[in-house]
Design a protein around this motif. Structure first.
Motif, PDB file in Angstrom:
ATOM      1  N   CYS A   1       0.843  -1.197   0.000  1.00  0.00           N
ATOM      2  CA  CYS A   1       0.000   0.000   0.000  1.00  0.00           C
ATOM      3  C   CYS A   1       0.879   1.248   0.000  1.00  0.00           C
ATOM      4  CB  CYS A   1      -0.916   0.012   1.222  1.00  0.00           C
ATOM      5  SG  CYS A   1      -1.901   1.540   1.352  1.00  0.00           S
ATOM      6  N   PRO A   2       0.695   2.158  -0.961  1.00  0.00           N
ATOM      7  CA  PRO A   2       1.565   3.344  -1.022  1.00  0.00           C
ATOM      8  C   PRO A   2       1.382   4.306   0.140  1.00  0.00           C
ATOM      9  CG  PRO A   2      -0.196   3.500  -2.650  1.00  0.00           C
ATOM     10  CD  PRO A   2      -0.261   2.114  -2.085  1.00  0.00           C
ATOM     11  N   ILE A   3       0.274   4.175   0.867  1.00  0.00           N
ATOM     12  CA  ILE A   3       0.079   5.078   2.006  1.00  0.00           C
ATOM     13  C   ILE A   3      -0.011   4.325   3.342  1.00  0.00           C
ATOM     14  CG2 ILE A   3      -0.895   7.033   0.758  1.00  0.00           C
ATOM     15  CD1 ILE A   3      -3.668   5.962   1.327  1.00  0.00           C
ATOM     16  N   GLY A   4       0.313   3.029   3.318  1.00  0.00           N
ATOM     17  CA  GLY A   4       0.471   2.280   4.562  1.00  0.00           C
ATOM     18  C   GLY A   4      -0.804   1.869   5.269  1.00  0.00           C
ATOM     19  N   ILE A   5      -1.873   1.654   4.536  1.00  0.00           N
ATOM     20  CA  ILE A   5      -3.115   1.192   5.168  1.00  0.00           C
ATOM     21  C   ILE A   5      -2.946  -0.256   5.616  1.00  0.00           C
ATOM     22  CG2 ILE A   5      -5.536   0.583   4.730  1.00  0.00           C
ATOM     23  CD1 ILE A   5      -5.689   3.093   2.979  1.00  0.00           C
ATOM     24  N   ASP A   6      -3.315  -0.514   6.842  1.00  0.00           N
ATOM     25  CA  ASP A   6      -3.160  -1.840   7.456  1.00  0.00           C
ATOM     26  C   ASP A   6      -4.489  -2.591   7.356  1.00  0.00           C
ATOM     27  OD1 ASP A   6      -2.732  -4.060   8.996  1.00  0.00           O
ATOM     28  OD2 ASP A   6      -1.976  -2.983  10.752  1.00  0.00           O
ATOM     29  N   THR A   7      -4.677  -3.309   6.250  1.00  0.00           N
ATOM     30  CA  THR A   7      -5.926  -4.045   6.057  1.00  0.00           C
ATOM     31  C   THR A   7      -6.078  -5.147   7.090  1.00  0.00           C
ATOM     32  OG1 THR A   7      -5.713  -3.598   3.686  1.00  0.00           O
ATOM     33  CG2 THR A   7      -7.368  -5.202   4.343  1.00  0.00           C
ATOM     34  N   GLY A   8      -4.966  -5.689   7.568  1.00  0.00           N
ATOM     35  CA  GLY A   8      -5.035  -6.701   8.625  1.00  0.00           C
ATOM     36  C   GLY A   8      -5.728  -6.159   9.864  1.00  0.00           C
ATOM     37  N   TYR A   9      -5.407  -4.917  10.217  1.00  0.00           N
ATOM     38  CA  TYR A   9      -6.085  -4.294  11.362  1.00  0.00           C
ATOM     39  C   TYR A   9      -7.568  -4.112  11.074  1.00  0.00           C
ATOM     40  CZ  TYR A   9      -7.697  -0.768  14.612  1.00  0.00           C
ATOM     41  OH  TYR A   9      -8.446  -0.080  15.542  1.00  0.00           O
TER      42      TYR A   9
END
Length: 439
Positions: A117-125
């Motif tokens: 993710c280019p902006i660091g979104i944590d889909t796991g969270y």
């Protein structure tokens, strides 16, 4: 593009939970959770997500299903949490079933997608909070629900009774003393340097790992102990169910067990998710800024023993090996270099998977997915074809796997895709190669 509604799997836990739901109940729980536990963080993710799909290449489910967009991390977030937020929790019970199946069985919370993710979104969270909402709605796959109930009732995931735990340790000590006459597994030794903790499957069906750990501790001259009381099990399926209250109970018991013995630090066996619970989630839920007792993973511990010259081997492992990078101790803790130092010390030839280290593919068993049971085994197998291809490409027979769930997942993949390979814990190899007394 397929849709989650096209692949619904019958699960008694999900079905029973959904049958008791109303749209009003769903709305109340969703909004209470968003307001009280996590709203600002999720809003930031939802508002900054560009829906670009770059996370897709990070997901083994997406890659293994021929780039089906419905398995993309961004689609999972959009079809679950983002929808709940847009509709302010006003969704049907059937949608909760679909969201639960997606969150519990089509995402391993491995966080590989966050690296893409280019902006660091944590889909796991994000997906872990979907699970949290499903747990509060009592919509949970039956097998992992049962495991969480075991934690809540017995403080370990395998319903191991207190006397059975002690008996298992005494049994392994007795077995080991045929080979190591002066070996002991010290129980409740106050002030020991090391408190060694394991997950409940070890006394239940992998007791050889306790035997091996004791042999290594004995040979290295380590001042160590194991507890006789609850708190010994460092595993935590409650964390993956979304039962954060019991997750907190488990971690408090684990820390307090070590504190009562006034040990210097905790060494955990070769498990990834248990380590995640201790250093990243359980301790935070309890409000600890730092771990109350210093904790290190077995990889760290073996690395120390090797560098201090306390592990002596007679020869290196002859067969070529490859290395599985467990998500929770590599992406989650950065132990990739130490893992390689240990494996290269022990083994003559190491053939790396491609990609590897923090970009290695998940085993597809972590995140509690394997604990969702037989109804979803085929989901795991078809969902990680890319791992089978990655393993096969190494051309080796032996896989070093320093994590219990990775063992379960990779052994399943090896069998399903007929790869003719075999997994080994680090302790398996150390025990095989270490100097032993002549009896």
């Amino acid at each position: 593009m397929s849709h989650i509604a096209d692949r619904i799997i019958s699960d008694v836990g999900l079905e029973a939970g959904v049958a008791a739901l109303t749209t009003d109940k769903i709305e109340e729980v969703v909004n209470r959770t968003l307001k009280g536990e996590t709203g600002a963080k999720l809003r930031a993710y939802k508002e900054t997500c560009m829906r670009c799909g770059l996370c897709s290449q990070g997901c083994h489910f997406y890659m293994s299903h021929d780039n089906d967009p419905s398995y993309s991390p961004v689609n999972k977030a959009t079809q679950t949490m983002y929808e709940l937020m847009d509709k302010k929790g006003r969704v049907s019970p059937q949608r909760i079933y679909e969201m639960a199946q997606m969150a519990y069985t089509e995402c391993n919370l491995c966080k590989r997608c966050a690296h893409y993710c280019p902006i660091g979104i944590d889909t796991g969270y994000i997906m872990s909070m979907v699970r949290r909402i499903c747990y509060l709605l009592d919509v949970v796959p039956q097998y992992i629900r049962d495991t969480a109930h075991s934690h809540a009732s017995t403080m370990n995931q395998m319903w191991v009774k207190d006397d059975e735990w002690i008996d298992s340790l005494q049994w392994q000590e007795d077995e080991a003393r045929d080979e190591f006459p002066d070996l002991r597994i010290p129980l409740d030794k106050e002030g020991a340097e090391i408190y060694y903790s394991v997950i409940a499957p070890e006394p239940k069906f992998r007791t050889q790992l306790i035997y091996q750990a004791a042999a290594i501790m004995n040979a290295a001259g380590v001042d160590w102990t194991m507890p006789s009381h609850p708190g010994w099990d460092n595993s935590d399926m409650c964390m993956f169910v979304g039962d954060f209250e019991n997750m907190g109970r488990l971690k408090r018991a684990h820390y307090e067990s070590a504190q009562k013995l006034r040990v210097k630090r905790i060494v955990m066996g070769e498990c990834g998710h248990a380590f995640r619970s201790v250093y990243d989630m359980g301790n935070r839920w309890l409000g600890h800024k730092q771990m109350p007792v210093p904790v290190i993973h077995a990889i760290d511990f073996y690395w120390e023993l090797i560098n201090e010259g306390k592990i002596k081997i007679t020869h290196q492992y002859e067969n070529p090996v490859t290395i599985q990078d467990p998500c929770n101790i590599i992406r989650g803790r950065g132990l990739m270099d130490k893992l390689r130092d240990v494996v290269h010390f022990l083994c003559k030839e190491v053939v790396e998977m491609v990609p590897n280290r923090e970009h290695n593919y998940c085993c597809c068993a972590g995140g509690g997915v394997i604990n969702c049971g037989p109804p979803f085994k085929n989901t795991r197998m078809t969902g990680n074809r890319v791992k089978a291809e990655q393993l096969k490409a190494t051309g080796v027979h032996d896989v070093v796997i320093p994590c219990h769930n990775c063992h379960g997942g990779i052994e399943d993949i090896i069998g399903y895709y007929d790869l003719g390979m075999h997994g080994k814990f680090i302790s398996d190899i150390i025990y095989e190669l270490m100097e032993k007394p002549e009896v």
